[in-house]
Design a protein around this motif. Structure first.
Motif, PDB file in Angstrom:
ATOM      1  N   ALA A 176      25.446 -17.720  30.927  1.00 55.60           N
ATOM      2  CA  ALA A 176      25.427 -19.075  31.473  1.00 55.60           C
ATOM      3  C   ALA A 176      24.325 -19.897  30.832  1.00 55.60           C
ATOM      4  N   GLN A 177      24.549 -21.198  30.842  1.00 55.88           N
ATOM      5  CA  GLN A 177      23.503 -22.185  30.600  1.00 55.88           C
ATOM      6  C   GLN A 177      23.140 -22.694  31.986  1.00 55.88           C
ATOM      7  N   THR A 178      21.882 -22.607  32.404  1.00 51.54           N
ATOM      8  CA  THR A 178      21.542 -22.806  33.812  1.00 51.54           C
ATOM      9  C   THR A 178      20.752 -24.074  34.117  1.00 51.54           C
ATOM     10  N   SER A 179      20.508 -24.907  33.129  1.00 54.45           N
ATOM     11  CA  SER A 179      19.734 -26.123  33.375  1.00 54.45           C
ATOM     12  C   SER A 179      20.659 -27.305  33.655  1.00 54.45           C
ATOM     13  N   THR A 213      26.935 -20.891  41.710  1.00 55.00           N
ATOM     14  CA  THR A 213      25.756 -21.522  42.291  1.00 55.00           C
ATOM     15  C   THR A 213      26.097 -22.279  43.566  1.00 55.00           C
ATOM     16  N   ALA A 214      25.203 -22.205  44.528  1.00 53.00           N
ATOM     17  CA  ALA A 214      25.352 -22.980  45.759  1.00 53.00           C
ATOM     18  C   ALA A 214      25.160 -24.468  45.518  1.00 53.00           C
ATOM     19  N   CYS A 215      24.654 -24.829  44.345  1.00 54.20           N
ATOM     20  CA  CYS A 215      24.453 -26.245  44.021  1.00 54.20           C
ATOM     21  C   CYS A 215      25.766 -27.011  43.946  1.00 54.20           C
ATOM     22  N   LEU A 242      11.561 -14.826  34.122  1.00 58.09           N
ATOM     23  CA  LEU A 242      12.523 -15.909  34.039  1.00 58.09           C
ATOM     24  C   LEU A 242      12.315 -16.697  32.755  1.00 58.09           C
ATOM     25  N   LYS A 243      13.403 -17.232  32.224  1.00 60.64           N
ATOM     26  CA  LYS A 243      13.287 -18.104  31.063  1.00 60.64           C
ATOM     27  C   LYS A 243      12.701 -19.447  31.499  1.00 60.64           C
ATOM     28  N   ASP A 244      12.217 -20.204  30.529  1.00 59.11           N
ATOM     29  CA  ASP A 244      11.540 -21.463  30.814  1.00 59.11           C
ATOM     30  C   ASP A 244      12.567 -22.582  30.952  1.00 59.11           C
ATOM     31  N   ASN A 245      13.237 -22.629  32.125  1.00 57.60           N
ATOM     32  CA  ASN A 245      14.127 -23.749  32.397  1.00 57.60           C
ATOM     33  C   ASN A 245      13.861 -24.237  33.818  1.00 57.60           C
ATOM     34  N   ASP A 246      14.792 -24.976  34.402  1.00 56.35           N
ATOM     35  CA  ASP A 246      14.516 -25.569  35.706  1.00 56.35           C
ATOM     36  C   ASP A 246      14.985 -24.687  36.863  1.00 56.35           C
TER      37      ASP A 246
END
Length: 321
Positions: free
Chosen positions: A72-75, A115-117, A179-183
């Motif tokens: 996934a791309q998660t940002s 995602t719950a988003c 964790l990777k550095d994203n949001d």
């Protein structure tokens, strides 16, 4: 990790693929599966051209019983800025995986962490913050639109007989691991900063927004339970979480307090005032998961509360110093 004995036996005979094995959840899922000693475990990370059917035609070289699809791309910010590339990563691989399996005449179980988003700024009546699967999603970013599209692809393919699937909507996940550095993974970042003696910042107006924070081991057990209970779950979309909400401010203050108790060094939690326009709409959401449906169909339930989970994560980051 405490799994029922029947699940331990279930996994020993299975051929399993985990895409996105280099990610936070994927890496810990692979560790858990390795301990279960399946007949075959194929972790995939750093896969190129994930949107192409040819890519998956080469990777799916076995009749896998279970595919945990976590690439996934998660940002949300990146998705809004680059919608086409986000679609290629978050939607097309689902279609490609099923196409390859159908071509090879086998029907895998596909477990898809969503995602719950996707609920966005859900309109909850009677002041109830708990959100069940009956609440209509209202995506507010491209990222959420694409996760919802992937869920619906899997629902369709399950109905058409191309796979068996369950989509699991995750709330805010935290716990040991990098964790990777994203949001994403904000709570982990706050714990790491506090352990390092750095003050924390909580942004108003989102400081009083409510989140459902779920510990990583509870997530892993939920994913494993979903595959084991696919006869009950097939074609469905399910919430997981703790069913307990905490404001962002109270969670950050709990981090500062727990770090102080463990280290004797207390950091401040400073409120920073910003404009609503500085935030994505989804960042203004309130969310507590109604988890009754998934619990009733899988026998899963969360076991780690927020204070205990923060303590375990503090220990993890302190050991890494």
């Amino acid at each position: 990790m405490n799994l029922p004995p029947n699940q331990l036996d279930f996994y020993k005979s299975k051929k399993i693929m985990v895409s996105g094995a280099g990610g936070y959840v994927g890496g810990q899922l692979v560790n858990a599966l390795s301990a279960l000693e399946p007949s075959l475990l194929t972790p995939l990370s750093n896969v190129k051209d994930v949107h192409l059917v040819d890519t998956w035609d080469k990777l799916i070289d076995q009749e896998y019983d279970i595919i945990f699809h976590l690439i996934a791309q998660t940002s949300s910010h990146v998705a809004n800025e680059h919608p086409e590339s986000d679609f290629q990563v978050n939607v097309l691989p689902v279609r490609s995986i099923v196409e390859v399996c159908r071509k090879r005449n086998f029907v895998p179980t596909i477990i898809f962490p969503s995602t719950a988003c996707v609920y966005g700024l859900a309109d909850i009546s009677d002041g109830q913050l708990q959100i069940s699967e009956s609440v209509v999603p209202h995506p507010t970013t491209i990222y959420e639109c694409h996760k919802l599209a992937a869920e619906n692809y899997l629902r369709y393919f399950s109905q058409a007989g191309g796979c068996r699937s369950a989509s699991i909507r995750l709330p805010n996940v935290y716990g040991p691991g990098q964790l990777k550095d994203n949001d994403r993974g904000v709570l982990n970042k706050m714990i790491r900063r506090a352990v390092n003696g750095e003050d924390l910042a909580v942004f108003n107006p989102i400081s009083n927004c409510v989140r459902d924070y779920i510990y990583i081991s509870d997530v892993i057990i939920a994913l494993l339970s979903a595959a084991h209970c696919i006869d009950n779950l097939n074609g469905g979309i399910y919430n997981i979480g703790t069913g307990v909400g905490h404001t962002i401010s109270s969670a950050f203050n709990m981090v500062a307090q727990r770090v102080g108790l463990k280290t004797g060094k207390y950091v401040n939690v400073n409120e920073v005032h910003m404009k609503k326009e500085d935030f994505l709409l989804v960042e203004l959401r309130n969310f507590i998961a109604d988890i009754d449906l998934f619990k009733s169909l899988s026998s899963w339930q969360p076991v780690v509360g927020l204070a205990e989970g923060i303590d375990k994560t503090i220990d993890y980051f302190m050991e890494g110093q």
